[in-house]
Design an enzyme around this catalytic site. Structure first.
Site, PDB file in Angstrom:
ATOM      1  N   HIS A   1      44.724  62.970  74.225  1.00 20.59           N
ATOM      2  CA  HIS A   1      44.658  63.290  72.938  1.00 20.59           C
ATOM      3  C   HIS A   1      46.292  62.918  72.536  1.00 20.59           C
ATOM      4  O   HIS A   1      46.930  63.904  72.540  1.00 20.59           O
ATOM      5  CB  HIS A   1      44.450  64.695  72.663  1.00 20.59           C
ATOM      6  CG  HIS A   1      42.943  64.799  72.825  1.00 20.59           C
ATOM      7  ND1 HIS A   1      41.734  64.649  71.720  1.00 20.59           N
ATOM      8  CD2 HIS A   1      42.090  65.124  73.663  1.00 20.59           C
ATOM      9  CE1 HIS A   1      40.732  64.918  72.078  1.00 20.59           C
ATOM     10  NE2 HIS A   1      40.790  65.348  73.389  1.00 20.59           N
TER      11      HIS A   1
ATOM     12  N   CYS B   1      39.432  59.796  73.420  1.00 22.46           N
ATOM     13  CA  CYS B   1      38.619  60.759  73.902  1.00 22.46           C
ATOM     14  C   CYS B   1      37.037  60.293  74.143  1.00 22.46           C
ATOM     15  O   CYS B   1      36.808  59.226  74.615  1.00 22.46           O
ATOM     16  CB  CYS B   1      38.837  62.446  73.932  1.00 22.46           C
ATOM     17  SG  CYS B   1      38.149  63.383  75.182  1.00 22.46           S
TER      18      CYS B   1
ATOM     19  N   ASP C   1      48.534  75.117  46.257  1.00 22.89           N
ATOM     20  CA  ASP C   1      47.598  74.257  45.948  1.00 22.89           C
ATOM     21  C   ASP C   1      47.303  73.955  44.270  1.00 22.89           C
ATOM     22  O   ASP C   1      47.548  72.780  43.766  1.00 22.89           O
ATOM     23  CB  ASP C   1      46.423  74.124  46.483  1.00 22.89           C
ATOM     24  CG  ASP C   1      46.559  74.231  48.113  1.00 22.89           C
ATOM     25  OD1 ASP C   1      47.397  73.802  48.440  1.00 22.89           O
ATOM     26  OD2 ASP C   1      45.249  74.758  48.640  1.00 22.89           O
TER      27      ASP C   1
ATOM     28  N   GLU D   1      47.019  62.962  69.520  1.00 25.58           N
ATOM     29  CA  GLU D   1      47.561  63.623  68.175  1.00 25.58           C
ATOM     30  C   GLU D   1      47.901  64.785  68.453  1.00 25.58           C
ATOM     31  O   GLU D   1      48.636  65.457  67.482  1.00 25.58           O
ATOM     32  CB  GLU D   1      46.101  63.504  67.449  1.00 25.58           C
ATOM     33  CG  GLU D   1      45.232  64.570  67.948  1.00 25.58           C
ATOM     34  CD  GLU D   1      44.100  63.865  69.100  1.00 25.58           C
ATOM     35  OE1 GLU D   1      44.560  62.868  69.552  1.00 25.58           O
ATOM     36  OE2 GLU D   1      42.966  64.232  69.069  1.00 25.58           O
TER      37      GLU D   1
ATOM     38  N   SER E   1      45.637  80.176  40.639  1.00 24.46           N
ATOM     39  CA  SER E   1      45.634  81.386  41.437  1.00 24.46           C
ATOM     40  C   SER E   1      46.959  81.932  41.717  1.00 24.46           C
ATOM     41  O   SER E   1      46.903  82.957  42.449  1.00 24.46           O
ATOM     42  CB  SER E   1      44.933  80.828  42.799  1.00 24.46           C
ATOM     43  OG  SER E   1      45.814  80.099  43.369  1.00 24.46           O
TER      44      SER E   1
END
Ligand code: XMP
Length: 514
Positions: free
Chosen positions: A164, A76, A222, A166, A218
């Site tokens: 695009h 793009c 992750d 992707e 937490s």
């Protein structure tokens, strides 16, 4: 590896994800920060951009260092920029070209289109269009509306595509990206969760040696995956700290502590809820709540960490999307996320972030590779300030308890409700939504229970589908399911007599209400 130069497009991260899905390693860097002298680079992709090449503030960069050394693919704006800076013409498209299009003709013999179907669908999203390319550029694809949908520079490994590849709606987009990174650039497809675990465990052993590392857990994916990975590398030299601010889901502290212990982690659980409740008393402003929680969290964590006097490293579960240096285009903060800013400098800890190059789906794959239980890996994201941003108005332990009970019914209901996915496999509603929770509204309304009039609270159910939390749609949950949850909440949670469902998408709304 492949370097993606980011010119600010919303889909730059998607380019990175697609390439990683091909098991090829890539990194996204700001458009003007090409890693000079990095010998592992095999090709460069230029992303799209919100700017036009004519804007005074458009991101521009000299490609002299890259051109001729590496194959280049412009997407793009990237394609417009290469053409324009070589004397081509770019003009505003009559109307913005947006949405589905088909490559009505393309050069079958061009390596970029190996294995691409005739008339393949591509996704367009651009305000400008390339109207003329320099003489030494060759047009290699067109759509009905866009004459120059793709080009190659003759005699050079430089391609440009106006569409695009992707995004999901470009049917053969991944194939085209594969042709570029594998066939043209010669990258091996050997980036996998297993290879990541092996190399990272070896690197962590090397990096940390016999030092002690502390890590804040937490309950989320992750930090949990980071802990298990470190545990595999350094075992008992890892000390984890899990702070309970009292704003977690029902029984979450207890359940997650149990999971961590089963995983063999060395965890210190700290119940600091009284401090958080005291400091939040009477506070109604959302940003103020976030600030207080962020500050208290650091204080509590810091006090615990100081007790571990031989610690040399602070490990964090930071992942790639948290770190990708964002090109701040609007300059406005919409919400201050990521309030946990780390430890005060005087602690002198070195930072260790073993997941810093991974996308969320890769973190999950690594978690599976490490043998972690599926319920930890597929857990929905949950905001750092927890239920504080789901209680509109001031926070009291009583409101938290009401919300925990309602939320537990909703989440358990999502887990229990079985459906078939697009491939006909059994799954649950919980796995079909990105994130869900209940919001406690600062509203009371009249109801009737038996012969009695009630005047109690209203809650909103929130469930969204998303791939990255940047945009989200409200989940189209079955009516029967919503009806059952509503009934259960009103019958079982004392203090709630009305349930509503939030049908707003992001943007213009956000996922959380505060
Ligand atoms: P919004 O509400 O902005 O949320 O659409 C996007 C994602 O971020 C989470 N979120 C937070 N996470 N601290 C966090 O760690 C915060 O203050 C915070 N606020 C929102 C939200 O749950 C969603 O996944």
């Amino acid at each position: 590896k492949i370097i993606i130069l980011d010119f600010g497009s919303q889909t730059t991260q998607l380019i990175g994800r697609r390439i990683r899905e091909l098991n090829v390693y890539c990194e996204i860097v700001p458009y003007n920060k090409f890693p000079r002298g990095d010998e592992s680079v095999k090709g460069v992709i230029l992303s799209g951009s919100p700017f036009s090449v004519y804007d005074a503030s458009a991101f521009k960069v000299s490609l002299d260092e890259i051109r001729g050394r590496y194959p280049i693919l412009g997407i793009c704006y990237g394609a417009q920029f290469i053409s324009y800076s070589n004397g081509g013409r770019v003009e505003p498209a009559g109307s913005r070209e947006y949405g589905r299009a088909h490559l009505s003709s393309f050069d079958r013999n061009n390596i970029l289109f190996n294995g691409v179907k005739e008339n393949t669908q591509v996704w367009m999203s651009h305000g400008d269009t390339i109207t003329a390319i320099p003489d030494n550029f060759k047009r290699i694809a067109s759509t009905d509306k866009v004459a120059i949908a793709a080009y190659q520079v003759e005699g050079e490994k430089i391609w440009g595509v106006q569409f695009h590849p992707e995004v999901f709606h470009s049917e053969d987009g991944t194939q085209m990206l594969r042709n570029f990174v594998v066939e043209v650039c010669g990258c091996g497809q050997n980036w996998s969760a297993a290879s990541f675990v092996d190399t990272t465990v070896a690197e962590l052993k090397e990096q940390v040696g016999n030092d002690r590392v502390i890590l804040g857990l937490s309950g989320g994916v992750d930090s949990s995956v980071a802990a298990v990975l470190l545990n595999r590398a350094i075992g008992k030299n890892l000390t984890c700290i899990f702070v309970d601010h009292g704003l977690l889901r029902k029984d979450e502290f207890k359940n997650v502590m149990h999971d961590y212990e089963c995983l063999g982690l060395n965890v210190i659980g700290v119940d600091a809820s009284a401090k958080f409740f005291k400091d939040l008393e009477g506070v109604t402003d959302p940003e103020q709540k976030r600030k207080i929680i962020g500050r208290d969290f650091i204080e509590v964590f810091d006090a615990e960490a100081h007790k571990i006097t031989d610690a040399r490293w602070l490990a964090q579960g930071t992942i790639y999307p948290d770190r990708i240096e964002s090109l701040n285009i609007t300059g406005k903060t919409i919400k201050s996320h990521h309030n946990v800013g780390g430890l005060p400098e005087e602690m002198n800890l070195k930072l260790c972030e073993p997941l810093q190059w991974l996308f969320k789906d890769e973190v999950r794959r690594v978690g599976r590779e490490l043998g972690m239980p599926e319920h930890l890996i597929t857990r929905h994201p949950f905001p750092g300030p927890g239920l504080a941003v789901r209680i509109l108005g001031d926070i009291t332990p009583e409101k938290v308890s009401i919300l925990q009970n309602a939320d537990d019914i909703f989440i358990q209901g999502l887990r229990d409700w079985q459906v078939k996915d697009a491939n006909g496999n059994e799954t649950s509603l919980y796995h079909q939504v990105w994130q869900a929770g209940v919001i406690l509204l600062p509203v009371q309304s009249v109801g009737v229970m038996g012969d009695e009039r009630t005047y109690e609270r209203a809650v909103a159910l929130r469930a969204v589908t998303s791939t990255d939390a940047m945009t989200a749609d409200w989940a189209h949950l079955p009516y029967e399911f919503l009806g059952k949850v509503s009934n259960d909440i009103i019958n079982k949670v004392k203090g709630v007599n009305r349930v509503t469902y939030d049908i707003s998408s992001k943007p213009p709304s956000t996922i959380e209400w505060e």
